[in-house]
Design an enzyme around this catalytic site. Structure first.
Site, PDB file in Angstrom:
ATOM      1  N   SER A 216       0.801  -1.222   0.000  1.00  0.00           N
ATOM      2  CA  SER A 216       0.000   0.000   0.000  1.00  0.00           C
ATOM      3  C   SER A 216       0.834   1.272   0.000  1.00  0.00           C
ATOM      4  O   SER A 216       0.296   2.361  -0.225  1.00  0.00           O
ATOM      5  CB  SER A 216      -0.926   0.012   1.220  1.00  0.00           C
ATOM      6  OG  SER A 216      -0.172   0.054   2.419  1.00  0.00           O
ATOM      7  N   LYS A 217       2.149   1.169   0.238  1.00  0.00           N
ATOM      8  CA  LYS A 217       2.979   2.359   0.414  1.00  0.00           C
ATOM      9  C   LYS A 217       3.222   3.093  -0.908  1.00  0.00           C
ATOM     10  O   LYS A 217       3.059   2.532  -1.996  1.00  0.00           O
ATOM     11  CB  LYS A 217       4.325   1.976   1.053  1.00  0.00           C
ATOM     12  CG  LYS A 217       4.182   1.305   2.419  1.00  0.00           C
ATOM     13  CD  LYS A 217       3.441   2.165   3.416  1.00  0.00           C
ATOM     14  CE  LYS A 217       3.540   1.648   4.842  1.00  0.00           C
ATOM     15  NZ  LYS A 217       2.867   0.364   5.068  1.00  0.00           N
TER      16      LYS A 217
END
Length: 427
Positions: free
Chosen positions: A205-206
């Site tokens: 998700s980063k």
């Protein structure tokens, strides 16, 4: 684009837009595919594999990421959690020590402290930026405090001026948890570069991702040498030329380590994204600033107050606090569901504060029974952290991928909030 109707999409009405129209994350590109294929064909998929003539992707990423953050050293790791562990171990933190962490953060910040047999001490957050409170940190310091971990959350940063001054005054090291803040800038310095150590996560998700992965950065050569051994079973890079099929990692044995190495495939993915990160962060920051201004005009939605030292935020999760009276006093989960129905975009509440989280259960593991301060753990769990608890119950979040688009995307988000406020009686 659909016109606002008189019925919320949550109840079967017409939505503002569809899920298919948002940019998906992570983003695959042909360049990523080519880099990964190059790594696969190299015959070396791990830094612990035999030497081949082609340069290591992991070493090149470490060099470029150190340069990106204007620091001397970078040690890539298997994930952000292991980055935290070796950062703590590099400072010599262990049994009998206390480490201050914010109560509102992902569980890995606290569980890493437990994994080195130290005791995490929970501290409340600042109501303006939702990061570790400097005043609450002052109050939590004891003779056993051996590190402070300011976590740069969501799309802001902890007050680094205050934390750097506190560290200098007390001699307590800072570990910046910048897992959500790649490339954020505080008075000209990148997030993660101002503490004794800075850690990052490259989880899916980063804003910079290899599915899983992490890194520790530092300007301290002694810490760098320890970090290398801690992530590679007590081995470091050889400075001598290697023969084909020989090993580039050589035994040091000065400090016992573990295997927390980033793979060559993961490093190849990261290298293919890093050249475009600055442009991506600028687009997201500008969209977030525009959305802040528009949502603030609605009167019942409160964007984060950005600290004066924050020159550029990194938008990982965009968060706003709500006056729930304007949303019919509905639960935050219900409001999130209504936003998702209108936009086809996921909205969700913040993480539950750690003292209330099912993810944080140190007393369920026998390995911690004789190493942590049980009384301090119980005190943590029984405490009240009013700012964090209020934020968790009254805030909504959406993922940074929504900010890769245009101002018209931000306008749709505003319209969704406006529509739900208008028809709050339907919630």
């Amino acid at each position: 684009m659909n016109k606002i109707t008189k019925t919320l999409a949550l109840n079967g009405g017409r939505s503002i837009r569809s899920q298919e129209s948002w940019i998906k994350w992570p983003r695959y590109t042909e360049e990523i595919g080519n880099r990964v294929n190059e790594a696969l064909k190299s015959g070396r998929w791990a830094i612990s594999g035999p030497y081949v003539e082609s340069p290591l992707f992991e070493q090149e990423f470490a060099r470029q990421y150190a340069e990106f953050n204007n620091v001397r050293y970078c040690v890539p790791t298997a994930n952000g959690s292991s980055a935290l562990v070796i950062a703590l171990e590099a400072l010599g933190i262990g049994m009998g020590d206390e480490v201050i962490v914010p109560v509102l953060t992902w569980v890995a910040t606290a569980s890493a402290v437990l994994r080195v047999n130290a005791t995490p001490i929970f501290v409340d957050i600042d109501p303006d930026n939702l990061c570790l409170s400097i005043s609450a940190t002052h109050s939590a310091i004891t003779k056993q405090t051996k590190a402070i971990i300011p976590v740069h959350l969501h799309h802001s940063m902890a007050d680094m001026d205050a934390f750097i001054a506190l560290s200098k005054d007390t001699g307590i090291p800072l570990i910046e948890d910048a897992a959500q803040a790649h490339g954020a800038i505080w008075r000209g310095s990148k997030a993660g570069s101002m503490g004794h150590l800075g850690i990052f996560s490259f989880q899916q998700s980063k804003v910079l991702t290899s599915g899983e992965g992490g890194a520790v950065i530092t300007n301290d050569e002694k810490l760098y040498q320890r970090l290398q051994q801690l992530r590679a079973d007590s081995r470091t890079w050889s400075s001598k030329p290697r023969k084909l099929d020989g090993m580039q990692l050589i035994t040091s044995g000065k400090i016992m380590g573990a295997n927390y190495c980033l793979s060559e495939i993961q490093a190849a993915i990261l290298l293919s994204q890093l050249p475009y990160l600055e442009e991506q962060l600028e687009i997201q920051a500008k969209n977030a600033e525009y959305l802040d201004q528009k949502l603030a005009l609605l009167g019942s939605i409160y964007p984060l107050k950005q600290p004066s030292g924050l020159q550029r935020r990194t938008v990982y999760e965009y968060i706003v606090c709500l006056d729930r009276n304007s949303f019919g006093n509905s639960s935050i989960e219900r409001i999130c569901n209504a936003l998702k129905a209108e936009l086809g975009l996921s909205f969700y509440p913040p993480d539950i504060p750690l003292h209330q989280s099912l993810l944080y259960q140190p007393l369920t593991k026998k390995r911690f029974s004789n190493t942590i301060d049980r009384s301090k753990i119980l005190e943590n769990l029984m405490n009240i952290f009013p700012v964090a608890q209020y934020a968790a119950q009254n805030s909504v979040i959406c993922h940074h991928s929504a900010f890769l688009g245009s101002k018209s995307d931000m306008d749709d988000i505003v319209r969704a909030f406006e529509k739900i406020i208008t028809y709050k009686n339907e919630l």
